[in-house]
Each structure stands twice: as structure tokens, then as C-alpha cells.
Design a protein around this motif. Sequence first.
Motif, short mmCIF file in Angstrom:
data_model
loop_
_atom_site.label_atom_id
_atom_site.label_comp_id
_atom_site.label_asym_id
_atom_site.label_seq_id
_atom_site.Cartn_x
_atom_site.Cartn_y
_atom_site.Cartn_z
N ARG A 1 0.66 -26.43 -98.22
CA ARG A 1 -0.41 -27.01 -97.41
C ARG A 1 -1.77 -26.68 -98.04
N ALA A 2 -1.87 -25.46 -98.61
CA ALA A 2 -3.15 -25.04 -99.17
C ALA A 2 -3.48 -25.78 -100.47
N VAL A 3 -2.44 -26.18 -101.21
CA VAL A 3 -2.74 -26.77 -102.52
C VAL A 3 -2.54 -28.28 -102.57
N VAL A 4 -2.13 -28.87 -101.45
CA VAL A 4 -1.80 -30.29 -101.49
C VAL A 4 -3.00 -31.14 -101.88
N HIS A 5 -4.18 -30.70 -101.50
CA HIS A 5 -5.34 -31.52 -101.85
C HIS A 5 -5.98 -31.04 -103.17
N ALA A 6 -5.16 -30.29 -103.97
CA ALA A 6 -5.56 -29.82 -105.30
C ALA A 6 -6.92 -29.14 -105.28
N PRO A 7 -7.03 -28.04 -104.55
CA PRO A 7 -8.32 -27.37 -104.48
C PRO A 7 -8.61 -26.65 -105.79
N ARG B 1 -13.74 -28.02 -97.39
CA ARG B 1 -12.69 -29.02 -97.20
C ARG B 1 -12.29 -29.65 -98.54
N GLN B 2 -13.28 -29.87 -99.42
CA GLN B 2 -13.01 -30.55 -100.69
C GLN B 2 -12.46 -29.61 -101.76
N ARG B 3 -12.92 -28.37 -101.75
CA ARG B 3 -12.68 -27.54 -102.94
C ARG B 3 -11.82 -26.31 -102.72
N ILE B 4 -11.60 -25.92 -101.49
CA ILE B 4 -10.94 -24.62 -101.25
C ILE B 4 -9.63 -24.80 -100.47
N GLY B 5 -8.63 -24.03 -100.83
CA GLY B 5 -7.39 -23.97 -100.07
C GLY B 5 -7.17 -22.55 -99.58
N MET B 6 -6.54 -22.42 -98.41
CA MET B 6 -6.35 -21.09 -97.82
C MET B 6 -4.88 -20.82 -97.55
N VAL B 7 -4.45 -19.61 -97.89
CA VAL B 7 -3.09 -19.15 -97.55
C VAL B 7 -3.26 -17.90 -96.70
N PHE B 8 -2.55 -17.87 -95.54
CA PHE B 8 -2.73 -16.76 -94.60
C PHE B 8 -1.54 -15.82 -94.63
N LEU C 1 -8.12 -21.32 -104.70
CA LEU C 1 -7.11 -20.99 -103.70
C LEU C 1 -7.33 -19.55 -103.27
N LEU C 2 -7.53 -19.37 -101.95
CA LEU C 2 -7.75 -18.03 -101.42
C LEU C 2 -6.52 -17.62 -100.63
N ALA C 3 -6.05 -16.41 -100.85
CA ALA C 3 -4.84 -15.96 -100.16
C ALA C 3 -5.08 -14.58 -99.57
N ASP C 4 -4.87 -14.47 -98.27
CA ASP C 4 -5.11 -13.20 -97.59
C ASP C 4 -3.75 -12.53 -97.33
N ALA D 1 -6.18 -23.64 -83.10
CA ALA D 1 -7.41 -24.40 -83.31
C ALA D 1 -8.21 -23.77 -84.44
N ALA D 2 -8.21 -22.43 -84.48
CA ALA D 2 -8.94 -21.73 -85.54
C ALA D 2 -8.35 -22.07 -86.91
N VAL D 3 -7.02 -22.14 -86.97
CA VAL D 3 -6.36 -22.50 -88.24
C VAL D 3 -6.78 -23.89 -88.66
N ARG D 4 -6.83 -24.80 -87.67
CA ARG D 4 -7.22 -26.18 -87.98
C ARG D 4 -8.63 -26.19 -88.58
N VAL D 5 -9.52 -25.40 -87.97
CA VAL D 5 -10.88 -25.36 -88.50
C VAL D 5 -10.86 -24.80 -89.91
N ALA D 6 -10.06 -23.74 -90.12
CA ALA D 6 -9.96 -23.14 -91.44
C ALA D 6 -9.41 -24.13 -92.46
#
Lengths: 863, 234
Positions: free
Chosen positions: B154-160, B82-89, B163-166, A345-350
Motif C-alpha cells: 500500500r505504501a509503495v503502490v503509488h511509487a513514492p 500524498r505525491q511523494r511519500i509512502g508510510m509503513v506502520f 518510504l518511511l517505516a516506523d 480515520a487517522a490512518v486514512r489521513v496519513a
Amino acid sequence: MNNMWVDIRYTLRQLHKSPGFTLTAVLTLALGIGATTAIFTLVQQVMLQSLPVSRPDQLWRIGDQARCCNWGGYSQDGDDNEEPNDWSLFSWEAYKLFRANTPGFQDLAALQAGNATLGVRRAGSSATPETDNGQYVSGNFFQTLGASAWRGRLLIDADDQEGAPPVAVMSFHTWEEKYGSDPSVVGSTFQINGYSFTIIGVAPPGFVGAKMTSWGMPDIWMPLTAEPTIDGATSRLKNTRVDWLDLIGRVRPGTNPKTLQAQLQSELHGWLASHLADMSPQEKAVWQKQTLRVSPGGAGFSRLRENYGEGLLLLMVTAGCVLLVACANIANLLLARGLRNRQQAAVRVALGASRGRLVRSALLESVALSLIGGAAGVVVAWAGARLILYLAFHMMARGTWIPVQASPSTAVLLFALGVSVLTGVLFGIAPAWMTSQAEPVEALRGANRTVGSGGHWAQKALVIVQVPVSLVLLSAAAMLGGSLRNLEHQNFGFSPEGRYLVSINSALLSNHKQEQLAPFFHEIEERLSAIPGVRGVSSATYAPLSGDQWGNNIRVQGKPEPGPKDDILTDWTRITPGFFDTVGARMLAGRAISEDDNENTRRVAVINEAFAKRFFGSQNPIGQHFGPGPIKNAGTYEIVGVVQNIHYVSWGFKMPARAMFYIPEAQTVHFDQPDIESYELGSQNLYNIVIWAPGHPQNFTLQVKRALADVDPNLVIYNVLPYSNVIQGTFDQQNMIASLTWLFGAVGLVLAAIGLYGVTAYGVEQRTSEIGIRMALGADRGSVLSMVLRSAFLQVAIGLALGIPAAMGTGYLIANQLYSIKPYDPRILGLAAVLLALAALIAALIPAQRAASVNPTEALRSQ
Amino acid sequence: MIELKNVERSYKTGHTETWVLRRVGLTIGEGEFLTVMGPSGAGKSSLLNVLALLDDGWLGEYWFSETAVHALNRKQRADLARQRIGMVFQSYHLLDDLTVAENIDLPLSYKNVPPKERQGMVADILDRFQIVAKKDLYPNQLSGGQQQLVGIARAVVHAPALLLADEPTGNLHSTQAREIMELFCELNRQGTTIVQVTHSEENARYGKRIVELRDGWLTRDEKLEPKTTEVGAK
């Protein structure tokens, strides 16, 4: 919308991928929703349903009480809980008066309040007559209710005229069940109690008339004017002192019920005034106080509602409790699942999911589960409703037809759907809220590090809720079970052990004449006495607990005319010699009815103790005289004996013993009053035979049937039952309520135990590393075990602390359903609490043992 | 593109307050590839959380393009992210119950992109990352590198824009790590601003700039020479 479909698809996939979870949840819900829906199936038909006729909202009854079957005189005092002088049954003459003079009614119909037992066979047939239930109705009955014929035609006013050709209408149920939907039935002549009637039509399917009862639903409708033909000397049609008709009418649009009621009250008074000369002094004193009320008639005259309404409501609440426990369980399961999936759920929010979207997804899962559970619940409900009908009416054993179906109607399906959705939201809301609180930062931490204590407390709170609900269910079940046991094993004033009750149809139906009845029963008793093992046989108009009751106002010779408030109503029955020995009742004074009490000897009666106490106090009643009706009849019977009180009627077990007298079958008195004369003759039709056969002879039922057939092959035998079964049948409703409450209590207990197990197991899983550390620091297995059990029992203890007062409160709420049981019985509460604690111990012991067997090294490594 | 002014973050534990970011001032230009380094507990992930708009409890000023993030409420920040940022974990965090394609589709569905458009975008990215053949597989049917590839897709599909990667390669072996880093370089070349957190000096060299955090303080800010790479993706 598209996202909604996507969410639904994901939800279903998730459920599919967790078959264990889904199955547990669906079964739990099926039980909860099924139990509730099963009860609602019956509640809907018994309590909520209108008559299956056109525009039931336009139907109004004259009267507001459900009464049966014949009321005598010009005043109507109901039971203790009814308003005095409130009329609900009427004579034919009063009906005709109302019908002719009340323009507020577009149509006003009359129907017999009781039922007429009929022997029916096709004309020319030599087969044993079928026993059918008949009902006399006015010619406009079907027209008033707006029913149309399925075959042929229905009764019209022209059929309900004196001298009209005798005709009858058959119910669809009878036509289908007994005559295989044979079209030739319509237009055929049938012998009804030996008289020729033409069946002119078949009523439409589902039409049951204007009455809903658990016995005697009409198979055949006959015009009111046919009643003298069938009932002969005991006819009530023209007897203005006998009130035997229910009245129901269709009001004209715009009619004000209050105006209608006022007019009818005025008409009633006018009618009573015209009969002043015929009134007893007591009736004259109160005739002006007589009144009536109109009441909505869309549901007809529902005795089912009166008899079963309260019990069904109790069961509805009980089933609701089970559903509540089930909901708490599923909520717990979902919480545990939600907490495990918290990181997702946290990932979804992220990734951008809004809280609303998370709540929606979680609620979708719970509602999807409850809908599947609801679908399974409908099957459980169908089976449950069948079980309830069996328990309540012994339907399958007795073959009695009642207008209640186990199969779910549209309303029931909608109810199940509504309950399912509501249930889904109810048990889904807490887990959904917990899920929506997922913090995205946790996702970035890279692992499922912490869960937080909020969820676990919510789980514990749910268990705490389950415990008192289960305790209430269990203690209610124990109280109702104890009450049933007390009812069945009370002192009835006779000895049921080794006694059998034979129920037969009227001997008049097999063409015996009135004067032949006494010798006929004498012959029957001789034949039955010859069966090996039989120690006594005796017959009665109706026997103890047979379900019937005849009452009469009496006057005692030598005492002044009683006042309007004096209670002079007594029960009575007619018996053959040896009756008290046969039923095992003790004579307290004088003698019993004997062979010497015949047409040539003085008219005698045996009274019961309550009769003696009420009318004679400390005086010796032996040798005193009394009689039914006016004071001039006071010398009719001489009291020759006093018998102990027998609980004769099949209700009122908490009420004081009713005054009763017994008169011999072989003596007839001729009265001037037609109503009393009618009862005098009618009572010579003996419907019950009691047999004392203490050794329980083999094939006894068969031997009895053979002996009766030898005497008269046309005699219809309803059944031969050990008296223990009669007693059991008397308490069918209590048995149903107690059995189902036990069942619901057991289900609630199991669910609560599963809930406690789930929470404890989850707690142990979460604390594995903590337990490992404790053990590494020196905690032994015993202390770990007790730590887990202590935590589990803290919840149980809080639940019990809440549950005990709740159970006591419930006891007071159901006090009127209890017999010789205190609503706060500490033994019952203790028993329920111990049962619950034992279940909790078993449920908590499994995870506690698992905790105690944790390997500290592995636990620490896993951290 | 991003400007942080005196950003501070602390956590309260009982009566003590632990500072994880101290008066951080940082400007990240459009098209930059920034690496955040530092020892454990230095505040790297906290800084990334602030940049990702996942953390609300910081003080100071945060400008995203012309938007004053510090003046936005929680919902507005979530909309912006949601509009501008993508995240990679680091741990990929693919959703186990969803297929590769569905995982990639997830951020688009949260942005309420129309279904047809989404289908096209997902198909494009699958094609671009050469994982069309794996679109119907579940995460547990993929290797670690493949999972991270999906995570990046998944992080870049919406062309952010950002892009932040941890620790994007923290759970991967060196060959897979190299491929992922080269993919980042390619994305950067195509215009995506990238901020990565890593312990690895080698990975850091794929970027254009390194900042280092120690005990919450920004202690180093160094531009790097560009590294020549070839894009590789499975």
C-alpha cells in the motif's frame, strides 16, 4: 464520481458488517421519519393540496369564510373571531346576479354549502333506499372546475333550468363502491327521495367537487333547480332571505382580484338595496356595511383545513421533536462509532485522505442510514396515517368516506426523501466533523491510545438536548391528555350515563307526509318503550352533541325592537314529550313539554337558563312570549318552563352557555315569512331518538333496530350508540392529538433513555482503566456506582433545567387546545420530570452497575 | 533529497515544555536507506512524523528536493506527502473493512488516479508482492507478516520517492521480519529512498546508514557496509 461510488460501496459494506448498529439506527430513524411523514401525509392533503381540477390557480371564491349551511337574512355576522358583515354564503338570486354581471369571471358556479341527505334506489326496485349525500350545484359547476365525465356526460346549464328533465351526476367513488362500476348506471332512472332522476354521467376519479369536509362528501350532484322538487315546502331556491350557496369562479386571465372584489361589493350592495323593503329594522341599519371579499379558490372550500389544520400543525411540530430526538440519538451512535474508528480515520489521513474526503465519507454513511430509515419510515408513515385517520374520523368504524388517503403520494415520498437527506446531514455533520479532526500522528503512535474529551462532550451535549425535547413532549402529552379527560367528563347539563342516541334518516324519505310525522314518532317511541329495560324514549330534530345546530333570531313580546348590536340569536330544536327526563336534564322552573302540547293547544316553548338570563334577567320568564323573526311573531310561543343549560352543540366548550329553546313536535305554526316557515316545517323531521335504558340491556342495538323496522322497514337507521361513544366521538380530534402526542412522547422518552444509556455506557468503557485505578486505590463499588450516576444525572439535570421553562412556554403555545388545564400546571410538569428521571435512572443504572463490577486487575492489565 | 536544518520540536504539558527534537540537522540523499535508532523517548517517531509531513508543529528548515517544506501551508504539505511519500506502520494499520486490494488502492484513490490506471497499478503490485491470491481477503484473514506485506504494498503502490517505516517489523517474528527487511532492500535497490525507525541492530544492518537520537539530539551518523540479500516475499 468514481471515488463517490467507491465510498458508497464501502459505506454500505460497513453498514452490512454492523447489523446491530444499522438495525438500531434504521429503526430509530424509521420511527422519527415515519412519524413526521405520517403527519405530513395528512397535512399535505388537508392543508396544502389544491382541488384535483384543471388550473386551480385560476379559481377564486366569492367570500373568505368556511360557513355552513344556511344563513338567514340580509346581513352576515360571523363568529366572534370573524369580521362582521362579511358575506361568504349567497342566495340563488344573488348568484344569478353576480354571474350575469361580472365579466371578470369566465365562469361562476354555485354549490350547496351543506349537503342534502338522499334516499336513493334504482327505479322499480323495492330495496331499502341507499342513503347518499347529495349536493345541488349550478349547471356550469363542472365546466367551471374543468372536469370531464368519466362516463356519460356532466351537468350543463340546460339541465339547470326550471322545467328541465330531472338529471343527476354520480361521483366515481359512489359508482365504484356502491354500484360496482356498473356501466348501466349511466342512463338509468333512479328514485331520489321518491322522485325520478336520470343519472347522466359519472364524475372523474378523484374529483370530489369543490369542498373538502370530513362528512357528507357528495355522492350525487343535482342541478340547483332540482332543489324545490326534493325539498318541497322547505325549498330555499327562490327564498332571497336564505343564503345557502358557496360561489366559486374561474377568472379571466389578467383579472385583478381587487378590481373584481370591488365590482362584486358594488353588485352586493345593489342587490341588497333592491330588498330594502324585505329587511328587518336591524338589517336596514347595517345593510350598507355589508361587504364581501374574494379569496383564492384553488383549494376549494376546505372545512377539513379549518377543523384539523391547527391540530395537524401541532402534531407536525410534535413529530418533528421526535425526529430531533431520533437524530440526536443517531448522532450519538455515530459519534461513539466515529471515536472508536478514529484511528482508522487517522490512518486514512496519513495515507493522503483530505479532510473533505473524510467528511464526505462520514456524511455518506449518515445519509445512507437515513435513506434506509426513510424507506422504512414510509411504511411506518402509511400505517401511522391510517391510525390517525382512524383516530380522527373513526373511519373504519363508521365507514364514512373522506377525501384523505393514507397511502403516500408523490409529494409525500419526496417529502420523506427530503427529510431523510436533511436528517442524515443533520445527525451526520457533528460526527463527520469529529472524524475529520483525526490527527495522523495518532496513527504513527501505533495504537488507539487516547480519544480526547471533545467527542464525549459532544455526546453529552446531545443527551442534554434530548432531555428538554422529551420533557416538552411528555408535558404536552400530559396536558392534552388531561384536557381530553376534562372535556369528556365535564358537566354537559344532561346525564349521558345509560342513554343511547339513535340517528335516523328523514322519515319523509320513506314516504311519510309532513302531517304524519308527529304520529309516526309517537308510534316509534311506543315501540321502543316496550323494549325491556327502557325507561324513557324521546325524539328531537337533533339531540345534544349530535353535531347539528339550528339558530334563529327571536323577538320577545313586550320588549322594543332590538338594535343591530343586540344579540338575539338563539339555538332551538323540536322535541317530543318526556325529552328532558329521557336525557336526564333538570327542570328549573315551570314544566316540560308534555302530551298535552298538541295542535289544539296554545303554542308553547321551554327555554334554557341562558335564554332566561339573557332575555329576562331577574324577571320570571314563565308565561312570557317570544317568537322567531320579525316583531309581529313575538307572541308565537308561551314559555312554560325553564330547563338547565345543556351543552348542545359539539364545539365551543370554553364558551358561555348558548341561549336555547325547545318546542313540541306536535305543534305547527304557520308563518308569513317563507324562510321561517321553511325551518318550521323542516324541523319536524326528527333525526335523533334518545333512549334511556340504564341497565344496558343485552342485544340492545339489535332490539332497537328491530323495533324501528317493525314501525317502518324503509326507515334508514345510521347508528345506535351509547351516549358515552357519542361524547367520545365529539372529541375525536382532541383524542387523536392527545393519543399521538402521548405516543410521540413515549417514543421520545425511550429514545432519550437509549441515548443516555449509550453515552453513559461509552463513558464507562472509556474510563474502565480509570475506574480500575480508583478501585485499586480503595474506591468501593458504591462510590463507583454513584460516580457514574452523578455524571449521567448531571446531564439530565441540565436538560431538565432547560426543559421546564420550555415546557411551560409550550403550554402557553398550545393553550387554545387545552380545556380546564393550566399551561404551567406544576403537577403535570413534575409528573413529566419524574417520568423522565425514572427512565434516565434505568438507562444509567445498567452501565453504572457494569462500572461497579469492574475487576481492577483486569482493567489495569488491559491498559 | 532531504535536508533538515536546525529542526526542533517540543510539546507543552501544562506549564512545562518538553523538547523531543533539538536542532536536528540531517541530509538524506536520493536512494539512501537510512535507519533511525535510539532508546524510547529519544524522538525517533517525532523525527519520522516531521519527515512524513504529518506534524506541523516543528521549527527550522525542511527541504524536500528543491521544495522548502517549512514555507508550505498545511494543504500544500499534505499534497506533497500524498505525491511523494509512502508510510509503513508498526501496527500495519490496514483498514479492517477493506479487502487487501482495496487497502492497496486507497492511496491511489486519494491521489485521484483514474480508476483504470489504478486497477492496473494495484494488479501490478499484487503480482510483484505475490499476493494476488489474497486480494479479496480482509486483514483479519491474514497473518502478521502478510498484513505488513500488504502495508508495504500500500505504501509503495503509488511509487513514492520516499518510504518511511516506523518499526516495520516490531510486531513480527524473526523469519517474517527478515523477509520484510529484504523486501525493503529490494525496493531500495530499485531506487526508493527509505527511512526506517527501529530498535533492532539486526534490521539496522540492512540499511546503508544509521543515525541515532538521544533526548532529541542527533548523536550518531554512521555509514554501513552494504549487506548482500536476496529478495523474498510471500
